[in-house]
Design an enzyme around this catalytic site. Structure first.
Site, PDB file in Angstrom:
ATOM      1  N   GLN A  90      -0.377  -6.621   4.925  1.00 34.57           N
ATOM      2  CA  GLN A  90      -1.285  -6.034   3.916  1.00 34.57           C
ATOM      3  C   GLN A  90      -2.293  -7.168   3.339  1.00 34.57           C
ATOM      4  O   GLN A  90      -2.123  -8.215   3.715  1.00 34.57           O
ATOM      5  CB  GLN A  90      -0.317  -5.373   3.019  1.00 34.57           C
ATOM      6  CG  GLN A  90      -0.073  -3.860   3.153  1.00 34.57           C
ATOM      7  CD  GLN A  90       0.754  -3.407   1.982  1.00 34.57           C
ATOM      8  OE1 GLN A  90       1.312  -4.025   0.993  1.00 34.57           O
ATOM      9  NE2 GLN A  90       0.678  -1.847   1.868  1.00 34.57           N
TER      10      GLN A  90
ATOM     11  N   ASP B 264      -4.411   3.954   2.632  1.00 39.67           N
ATOM     12  CA  ASP B 264      -3.826   4.791   4.349  1.00 39.67           C
ATOM     13  C   ASP B 264      -4.519   5.737   5.031  1.00 39.67           C
ATOM     14  O   ASP B 264      -4.658   5.634   6.061  1.00 39.67           O
ATOM     15  CB  ASP B 264      -2.361   5.169   3.972  1.00 39.67           C
ATOM     16  CG  ASP B 264      -1.259   4.160   3.235  1.00 39.67           C
ATOM     17  OD1 ASP B 264      -1.842   2.886   3.218  1.00 39.67           O
ATOM     18  OD2 ASP B 264      -0.200   4.320   3.171  1.00 39.67           O
TER      19      ASP B 264
ATOM     20  N   TYR C 167      -4.440  11.272  -2.309  1.00 33.80           N
ATOM     21  CA  TYR C 167      -4.045   9.879  -2.086  1.00 33.80           C
ATOM     22  C   TYR C 167      -5.081   9.031  -1.928  1.00 33.80           C
ATOM     23  O   TYR C 167      -5.837   9.145  -3.005  1.00 33.80           O
ATOM     24  CB  TYR C 167      -3.171  10.156  -0.718  1.00 33.80           C
ATOM     25  CG  TYR C 167      -2.146   8.913  -0.260  1.00 33.80           C
ATOM     26  CD1 TYR C 167      -1.244   8.406  -1.020  1.00 33.80           C
ATOM     27  CD2 TYR C 167      -2.208   8.679   1.260  1.00 33.80           C
ATOM     28  CE1 TYR C 167      -0.549   7.555  -0.879  1.00 33.80           C
ATOM     29  CE2 TYR C 167      -0.855   7.733   1.504  1.00 33.80           C
ATOM     30  CZ  TYR C 167      -0.463   7.090   0.555  1.00 33.80           C
ATOM     31  OH  TYR C 167       0.457   6.118   1.135  1.00 33.80           O
TER      32      TYR C 167
ATOM     33  N   ASP D  46       1.857  -5.069  -3.387  1.00 30.77           N
ATOM     34  CA  ASP D  46       2.202  -4.509  -4.503  1.00 30.77           C
ATOM     35  C   ASP D  46       2.866  -5.539  -5.240  1.00 30.77           C
ATOM     36  O   ASP D  46       2.758  -5.643  -6.504  1.00 30.77           O
ATOM     37  CB  ASP D  46       3.381  -3.272  -4.443  1.00 30.77           C
ATOM     38  CG  ASP D  46       3.010  -2.058  -3.784  1.00 30.77           C
ATOM     39  OD1 ASP D  46       2.303  -2.191  -2.393  1.00 30.77           O
ATOM     40  OD2 ASP D  46       2.784  -1.013  -3.984  1.00 30.77           O
TER      41      ASP D  46
ATOM     42  N   TRP E 196       7.040  -4.108  -1.127  1.00 27.07           N
ATOM     43  CA  TRP E 196       5.794  -4.018  -0.268  1.00 27.07           C
ATOM     44  C   TRP E 196       5.021  -5.209  -0.947  1.00 27.07           C
ATOM     45  O   TRP E 196       5.018  -5.763  -1.910  1.00 27.07           O
ATOM     46  CB  TRP E 196       5.117  -2.846  -1.011  1.00 27.07           C
ATOM     47  CG  TRP E 196       5.227  -1.895   0.252  1.00 27.07           C
ATOM     48  CD1 TRP E 196       4.161  -1.449   1.041  1.00 27.07           C
ATOM     49  CD2 TRP E 196       6.201  -0.637   0.505  1.00 27.07           C
ATOM     50  NE1 TRP E 196       4.603  -0.129   1.710  1.00 27.07           N
ATOM     51  CE2 TRP E 196       5.978   0.138   1.608  1.00 27.07           C
ATOM     52  CE3 TRP E 196       7.463  -0.487  -0.050  1.00 27.07           C
ATOM     53  CZ2 TRP E 196       6.677   1.150   2.025  1.00 27.07           C
ATOM     54  CZ3 TRP E 196       8.269   0.358   0.444  1.00 27.07           C
ATOM     55  CH2 TRP E 196       7.956   1.326   1.228  1.00 27.07           C
TER      56      TRP E 196
ATOM     57  N   ARG F  90      -0.309  13.876   0.211  1.00 32.00           N
ATOM     58  CA  ARG F  90      -0.035  12.835   1.067  1.00 32.00           C
ATOM     59  C   ARG F  90      -0.572  13.208   2.206  1.00 32.00           C
ATOM     60  O   ARG F  90      -1.352  14.370   2.565  1.00 32.00           O
ATOM     61  CB  ARG F  90       1.550  13.153   1.472  1.00 32.00           C
ATOM     62  CG  ARG F  90       2.466  12.651   0.076  1.00 32.00           C
ATOM     63  CD  ARG F  90       2.502  11.320   0.034  1.00 32.00           C
ATOM     64  NE  ARG F  90       2.803  10.386   0.901  1.00 32.00           N
ATOM     65  CZ  ARG F  90       2.954   8.975   1.013  1.00 32.00           C
ATOM     66  NH1 ARG F  90       2.539   8.274  -0.101  1.00 32.00           N
ATOM     67  NH2 ARG F  90       3.341   8.226   2.109  1.00 32.00           N
TER      68      ARG F  90
ATOM     69  N   GLU G  55       1.013   7.018  -9.762  1.00 32.73           N
ATOM     70  CA  GLU G  55       0.479   6.115  -8.724  1.00 32.73           C
ATOM     71  C   GLU G  55      -0.978   6.191  -8.502  1.00 32.73           C
ATOM     72  O   GLU G  55      -1.662   5.224  -8.029  1.00 32.73           O
ATOM     73  CB  GLU G  55       1.223   6.672  -7.311  1.00 32.73           C
ATOM     74  CG  GLU G  55       1.117   5.929  -6.131  1.00 32.73           C
ATOM     75  CD  GLU G  55       1.870   6.518  -4.942  1.00 32.73           C
ATOM     76  OE1 GLU G  55       2.526   7.686  -5.046  1.00 32.73           O
ATOM     77  OE2 GLU G  55       1.893   5.914  -3.893  1.00 32.73           O
TER      78      GLU G  55
HETATM   79  C1  2M8 Z   1       1.272   3.184   0.501  1.00 32.54           C
HETATM   80  O1  2M8 Z   1       1.630   2.876   1.777  1.00 32.54           O
HETATM   81  C2  2M8 Z   1       2.862   3.262   2.564  1.00 32.54           C
HETATM   82  C3  2M8 Z   1       3.102   2.451   3.714  1.00 32.54           C
HETATM   83  O2  2M8 Z   1       2.572   1.012   3.529  1.00 32.54           O
HETATM   84  C4  2M8 Z   1       3.333   4.724   2.604  1.00 32.54           C
HETATM   85  O3  2M8 Z   1       2.416   5.534   2.276  1.00 32.54           O
HETATM   86  O4  2M8 Z   1       4.402   4.761   3.055  1.00 32.54           O
HETATM   87  C5  2M8 Z   1       0.045   2.724   0.275  1.00 32.54           C
HETATM   88  O5  2M8 Z   1      -0.668   3.085  -1.110  1.00 32.54           O
HETATM   89  C6  2M8 Z   1      -0.084   1.120   0.177  1.00 32.54           C
HETATM   90  O6  2M8 Z   1      -1.252   0.758  -0.359  1.00 32.54           O
HETATM   91  C7  2M8 Z   1       1.212   0.767  -0.797  1.00 32.54           C
HETATM   92  O7  2M8 Z   1       1.251  -0.643  -0.669  1.00 32.54           O
HETATM   93  C8  2M8 Z   1       2.475   1.355  -0.497  1.00 32.54           C
HETATM   94  C9  2M8 Z   1       3.628   1.298  -1.494  1.00 32.54           C
HETATM   95  O8  2M8 Z   1       2.980   1.306  -2.826  1.00 32.54           O
HETATM   96  O9  2M8 Z   1       2.229   2.740  -0.462  1.00 32.54           O
END
Ligand code: 2M8
Length: 438
Positions: free
Chosen positions: A108, A170, A358, A37, A34, A202, A402
């Protein structure tokens, strides 16, 4: 700061680091690379394995599209524990997409400018790292040019995002009013995220329908920016995204100045930076709320809500003295109370605040890190030190999760660990919080 936890943080990063030199955010829930990240992960690696930090960054830019766009996910390997995967995104629909890698078609927050500068500040061998910077910096520049030339339809020095996943935050309540303007089909798809973590933490199925609908529209237009800008029901100027863009812009100026001989690029970046800061203050600062807000371009209105992103313009030094003092006040009233960990991701006085769900309320360590640097840069040390201390306390008491429930701070036994465990950016930024001297 705990020596044991520093070693544990390093282990998490090494365990999440995959063959090929990229690091997943966490096992199963996010099994690919990602984008933002990876920026935070590189900051963490830089404290103990600089080569891994470099490879992490190189791997991101190896998947850059020919128009400068950086996708938010790079599907280096196959994995069936995540939806939507490469077959859904079909990045090949775009004439610009990477020929080497399957990727997503959304982006992002562009962290790499400031990541390179922050790493440069801490390395011993500056000459060697400057060589690395020279090998990557034009790719970062190209990414910024992409934003300013394709995503800034009113020429304001601010980029738009066309998907909530582009914001990184998100399912923030910020998007709720936009969802009300849409009526996507009740899609049939198999979500995977809820197999790995508590589904109540979620987004809902209906929220996912909106996420998928926006992607269907983008695919329909072959990810063409002009068409997306004309037709996507989601088109937003996000203060967090743009503060990161402008902070990275400043870092690029600083790094090009170190390298020398790049006056034209510096001039371009300085011009955009001036415009962007001006627009942040004129358009996104809301004096009634005493905070920065989001602007919904599609529906031509401010989204008058306060979240942790509302203070992120401190990170790119946008606020003048008056605004910064007001931000400090607003933050102290809404986000820095004694009975909660700092900093909730959404206004704790709102009926939409949810401490476990979240991006609708929990503490996120990357936002704390950004706000730490923002408040610290303005000399608001009481707030910046609290952001750092609360981040470290949460991690040391609850683990490398997280996100964290900020509520009822005095209740030491409260279950606050949320989402996935062994989360890479939590580990990486713990290292940076504990080990960075400058
Ligand atoms: C989360 O987003 C992803 C989609 O990109 C998901 O939920 O599937 C978010 O917290 C995002 O900010 C983060 O980069 C990603 C991976 O940690 O997860």
């Amino acid at each position: 700061m705990s020596k044991v936890l520093i070693e544990r943080a390093k282990k998490i990063l090494l365990k999440n680091n995959q063959e090929g030199g990229f690091t997943i955010p966490t096992e199963k829930l996010y099994p690919f690379q990602w984008m933002w990240d990876s920026g935070f992960i590189a900051l963490g690696f830089a404290h103990f394995d600089l080569e891994k930090a470099k490879t992490e960054i190189k791997n991101i830019f190896n998947a850059q599209w020919t128009n400068g766009f950086l996708p938010h996910i790079i599907f280096h390997t196959k994995a069936d524990t995540y939806f939507p995967g490469p077959d859904f995104f079909q990045s090949e629909l775009s004439e610009f997409s990477s020929k080497k890698h399957k990727t997503s078609g959304i982006t992002q927050p562009p962290v790499f400018g400031f990541v390179l500068e922050k790493i440069y500040q801490i390395v011993d061998d500056k000459k060697d790292f400057l060589k690395f910077i020279k090998s990557q910096i034009d790719k970062v520049y190209l990414n910024h040019v992409y934003f300013f030339e394709n995503r800034d339809i009113n020429n304001e020095g601010l980029a738009y995002i066309y998907h909530n996943w582009e914001s990184g935050t998100d399912n923030s309540p910020l998007w709720d009013s936009i969802w009300e303007t849409m009526n996507p089909p009740d899609y049939k798809f198999e979500r995977k995220d809820t197999d790995h973590v508590d589904s109540s933490q979620r987004p809902t199925k209906r929220e996912y329908d909106h996420y998928i609908y926006l992607l269907e529209i983008a695919k329909n237009y072959k990810y063409e920016d002009k068409k997306i800008a004309d037709f996507s029901p989601f088109l937003v100027q996000d203060p967090l995204f743009n503060s990161i863009l402008l902070k990275s812009n400043q870092s690029l100026i600083n790094l090009y100045s170190l390298i020398g001989g790049e006056e034209k690029k510096i001039e371009y970046l300085e011009n955009k930076l001036r415009m962007g800061i001006n627009s942040l203050n004129k358009k996104l600062y809301d004096s009634e709320l005493g905070a920065y807000v989001y602007y919904d371009l599609r529906n031509a209105k401010k989204l008058k809500l306060i979240s942790s992103s509302s203070f992120s313009p401190l990170f790119c030094e946008a606020p003048d003295e008056r605004i910064s003092n007001q931000l400090k006040k607003t933050f102290s009233q809404k986000f820095n109370s004694e009975d909660k960990y700092t900093c909730a991701s959404f206004d704790t006085s709102s009926e939409n605040f949810n401490p476990k769900k979240y991006w609708r309320g929990p503490v996120w360590i990357n936002l704390n890190w950004i706000l730490f640097h923002g408040f610290n840069g303005y000399g608001f040390f009481d707030i910046s030190e609290r952001l750092k201390k609360d981040s470290i306390d949460l991690i040391e008491n609850k683990g490398f999760y997280e996100y964290f429930d900020p509520s009822n701070k005095s209740d030491k036994n409260k279950e606050r660990a949320c989402g996935s465990k062994n989360f890479s950016w939590t580990a990486a930024l713990y290292l940076d919080f504990c080990l960075r001297k400058i």
